[in-house]
Design a protein around this motif. Structure first.
Motif, PDB file in Angstrom:
ATOM      1  N   ILE A  57       0.964  -0.803   0.052  1.00 40.72           N
ATOM      2  CA  ILE A  57      -0.418   0.064  -0.027  1.00 40.72           C
ATOM      3  C   ILE A  57       0.760   1.123   0.051  1.00 40.72           C
ATOM      4  CG2 ILE A  57      -1.828   1.491   1.308  1.00 40.72           C
ATOM      5  CD1 ILE A  57      -2.758  -1.877  -0.046  1.00 40.72           C
ATOM      6  N   ASP A  58       1.453   1.433   0.840  1.00 43.96           N
ATOM      7  CA  ASP A  58       2.805   2.072   1.246  1.00 43.96           C
ATOM      8  C   ASP A  58       2.046   4.108   0.836  1.00 43.96           C
ATOM      9  OD1 ASP A  58       5.026   0.711   1.731  1.00 43.96           O
ATOM     10  OD2 ASP A  58       5.659   1.224  -0.648  1.00 43.96           O
ATOM     11  N   ALA A  59       1.114   3.965   1.887  1.00 41.36           N
ATOM     12  CA  ALA A  59      -0.094   5.254   1.698  1.00 41.36           C
ATOM     13  C   ALA A  59      -0.654   5.169   3.179  1.00 41.36           C
ATOM     14  CB  ALA A  59      -1.086   5.829   0.792  1.00 41.36           C
ATOM     15  N   THR A  60      -1.199   6.726   3.522  1.00 41.89           N
ATOM     16  CA  THR A  60      -2.196   6.969   4.507  1.00 41.89           C
ATOM     17  C   THR A  60      -3.202   7.045   3.829  1.00 41.89           C
ATOM     18  OG1 THR A  60      -2.035   9.416   4.626  1.00 41.89           O
ATOM     19  CG2 THR A  60      -0.516   7.753   6.049  1.00 41.89           C
ATOM     20  N   ALA A  61      -4.169   6.484   4.793  1.00 41.05           N
ATOM     21  CA  ALA A  61      -5.514   6.643   4.296  1.00 41.05           C
ATOM     22  C   ALA A  61      -7.318   7.405   5.663  1.00 41.05           C
ATOM     23  CB  ALA A  61      -6.069   5.313   3.948  1.00 41.05           C
ATOM     24  N   ARG A  62      -8.237   7.588   5.812  1.00 32.64           N
ATOM     25  CA  ARG A  62      -9.139   7.621   6.234  1.00 32.64           C
ATOM     26  C   ARG A  62     -10.363   6.372   6.412  1.00 32.64           C
ATOM     27  NH1 ARG A  62      -9.430  12.689   4.169  1.00 32.64           N
ATOM     28  NH2 ARG A  62     -11.520  12.391   3.364  1.00 32.64           N
ATOM     29  N   ARG A  66      -0.754  -3.307   8.015  1.00 29.77           N
ATOM     30  CA  ARG A  66       0.585  -3.997   8.384  1.00 29.77           C
ATOM     31  C   ARG A  66       1.123  -1.922   8.271  1.00 29.77           C
ATOM     32  NH1 ARG A  66       1.063  -8.494  10.745  1.00 29.77           N
ATOM     33  NH2 ARG A  66       0.777 -10.506   9.788  1.00 29.77           N
ATOM     34  N   TYR A  67       1.671  -1.356   9.691  1.00 26.91           N
ATOM     35  CA  TYR A  67       1.742  -0.207   9.553  1.00 26.91           C
ATOM     36  C   TYR A  67       3.595  -0.066   8.762  1.00 26.91           C
ATOM     37  CZ  TYR A  67      -2.506   0.156  10.527  1.00 26.91           C
ATOM     38  OH  TYR A  67      -4.189  -0.108  11.053  1.00 26.91           O
ATOM     39  N   ALA A  68       4.135   1.053   9.211  1.00 28.28           N
ATOM     40  CA  ALA A  68       5.683   1.018   8.309  1.00 28.28           C
ATOM     41  C   ALA A  68       5.845   0.890  10.094  1.00 28.28           C
ATOM     42  CB  ALA A  68       6.067   2.335   7.828  1.00 28.28           C
ATOM     43  N   ASP A  69       5.030   1.133  10.823  1.00 30.13           N
ATOM     44  CA  ASP A  69       6.784   1.780  12.326  1.00 30.13           C
ATOM     45  C   ASP A  69       6.152  -0.229  12.800  1.00 30.13           C
ATOM     46  OD1 ASP A  69       3.434   0.994  13.424  1.00 30.13           O
ATOM     47  OD2 ASP A  69       3.607   2.901  14.430  1.00 30.13           O
ATOM     48  N   TYR A  72      -6.183   4.481  12.572  1.00 31.82           N
ATOM     49  CA  TYR A  72      -5.140   5.192  12.603  1.00 31.82           C
ATOM     50  C   TYR A  72      -4.621   5.589  11.488  1.00 31.82           C
ATOM     51  CZ  TYR A  72      -4.818   1.507  16.217  1.00 31.82           C
ATOM     52  OH  TYR A  72      -4.871   1.265  17.040  1.00 31.82           O
ATOM     53  N   PRO A  73      -5.996   6.615  10.845  1.00 32.67           N
ATOM     54  CA  PRO A  73      -5.090   7.672   9.705  1.00 32.67           C
ATOM     55  C   PRO A  73      -4.749   8.726  10.149  1.00 32.67           C
ATOM     56  CG  PRO A  73      -7.401   8.963  11.479  1.00 32.67           C
ATOM     57  CD  PRO A  73      -7.183   7.514  11.721  1.00 32.67           C
ATOM     58  N   ASP A  74      -3.473   8.881  11.045  1.00 36.42           N
ATOM     59  CA  ASP A  74      -2.133   8.825  10.321  1.00 36.42           C
ATOM     60  C   ASP A  74      -1.095   7.849  10.224  1.00 36.42           C
ATOM     61  OD1 ASP A  74      -3.399  11.975  10.440  1.00 36.42           O
ATOM     62  OD2 ASP A  74      -3.445  11.463  12.766  1.00 36.42           O
ATOM     63  N   LYS A  75      -1.019   6.622  10.263  1.00 39.46           N
ATOM     64  CA  LYS A  75      -0.256   6.162  10.411  1.00 39.46           C
ATOM     65  C   LYS A  75      -0.314   4.860   8.785  1.00 39.46           C
ATOM     66  CE  LYS A  75       0.135   3.260  14.719  1.00 39.46           C
ATOM     67  NZ  LYS A  75       0.230   2.275  14.743  1.00 39.46           N
ATOM     68  N   GLN A  76       1.599   5.112   8.587  1.00 39.46           N
ATOM     69  CA  GLN A  76       1.894   5.117   6.946  1.00 39.46           C
ATOM     70  C   GLN A  76       1.647   2.678   6.938  1.00 39.46           C
ATOM     71  OE1 GLN A  76       2.744   6.964   4.654  1.00 39.46           O
ATOM     72  NE2 GLN A  76       3.997   5.710   2.872  1.00 39.46           N
ATOM     73  N   ILE A  77       0.391   3.170   6.040  1.00 32.67           N
ATOM     74  CA  ILE A  77       0.218   1.688   5.822  1.00 32.67           C
ATOM     75  C   ILE A  77       0.884   1.245   4.588  1.00 32.67           C
ATOM     76  CG2 ILE A  77      -1.155   0.261   5.429  1.00 32.67           C
ATOM     77  CD1 ILE A  77      -3.802   2.358   4.839  1.00 32.67           C
ATOM     78  N   ALA A  78       2.014  -0.124   5.497  1.00 31.60           N
ATOM     79  CA  ALA A  78       2.938  -0.781   4.826  1.00 31.60           C
ATOM     80  C   ALA A  78       2.145  -1.517   3.688  1.00 31.60           C
ATOM     81  CB  ALA A  78       4.059  -1.798   5.634  1.00 31.60           C
TER      82      ALA A  78
END
Length: 204
Positions: free
Chosen positions: A93-98, A118-121, A183-189
């Motif tokens: 994905i590599d993006a954020t989303a609401r 899964r998130y980038a963190d 978690y709309p501000d998290k980068q989705i991996a």
């Protein structure tokens, strides 16, 4: 006369959509399949061959449905513990989303699978895909009045996106389902689509 005053409908928020490309992970045909693609739910003569492809808008949500002929008959992602199907698929994905939306359906058991965000963190968030909550059977589809946050009678989360016939039954379909991202501000991996140990087949 008795009446109910509903008031003015709230204005829809401005939305920007981005498509997630499933072509590389797709493994099933809408129709009878071929050497490199399983046929829909692997029931000869019972498929979704009339599903429209290309740019489509279902329930105000735009989708780009894979044309089977353009991708070796691999039109959708089919997840199941049943032989021939994928048990796990991961899509970058590599993006954020609401929020995010799935165009999907299922056959078999009530519990169809698990979607892991899964998130980038390194953290993750999971959603179980369950009939009547966020997916429904592709035979005789019906809108759901259940919303996991608001309960029965709340805003619809699961709606029939498209209906069509095949040679065995005249009322088949798929659903569009919205997932409010916590978690709309998290980068989705990535999105991971996982099977569960049932006879369910989850078609995305």
């Amino acid at each position: 006369m008795p009446a109910i005053l509903r008031g003015k409908r709230p204005a829809a928020p401005k939305r920007e959509f981005a498509h997630v490309n499933l072509r590389a992970e797709a493994n099933a045909d809408f129709g009878s399949g071929g050497p490199d693609a399983v046929g829909w739910t692997d029931e000869p003569g019972n498929d979704l061959a009339n599903m429209p492809s290309g740019r489509q808008v279902f329930r105000e949500i735009p989708f780009d449905v894979i044309d089977p002929a353009s991708n070796g008959l691999r039109a959708c992602l089919a997840i199941s513990s049943v032989r021939k199907y994928k048990q796990l698929a991961s899509v970058t994905i590599d993006a954020t989303a609401r929020s995010f939306y799935l165009l999907h359906t299922k056959s078999g058991d009530t519990l169809a699978g698990k979607l892991v965000v899964r998130y980038a963190d390194g953290t993750s968030h999971s959603e179980y895909i369950r009939a009547g909550v966020n997916v429904g059977h592709w035979w005789a589809p019906a809108d759901s009045e259940f919303n996991y946050r608001y309960g029965p009678g709340g805003p619809e989360r699961m709606q029939v996106a498209w209906r069509g016939p095949n040679q065995k039954f005249g009322n088949l379909g798929v659903y569009v389902v919205g997932f409010e991202h916590p978690y709309p501000d998290k980068q989705i991996a990535s999105f991971d689509f996982e099977c569960v140990e049932t006879d369910a087949k989850w078609m995305v």
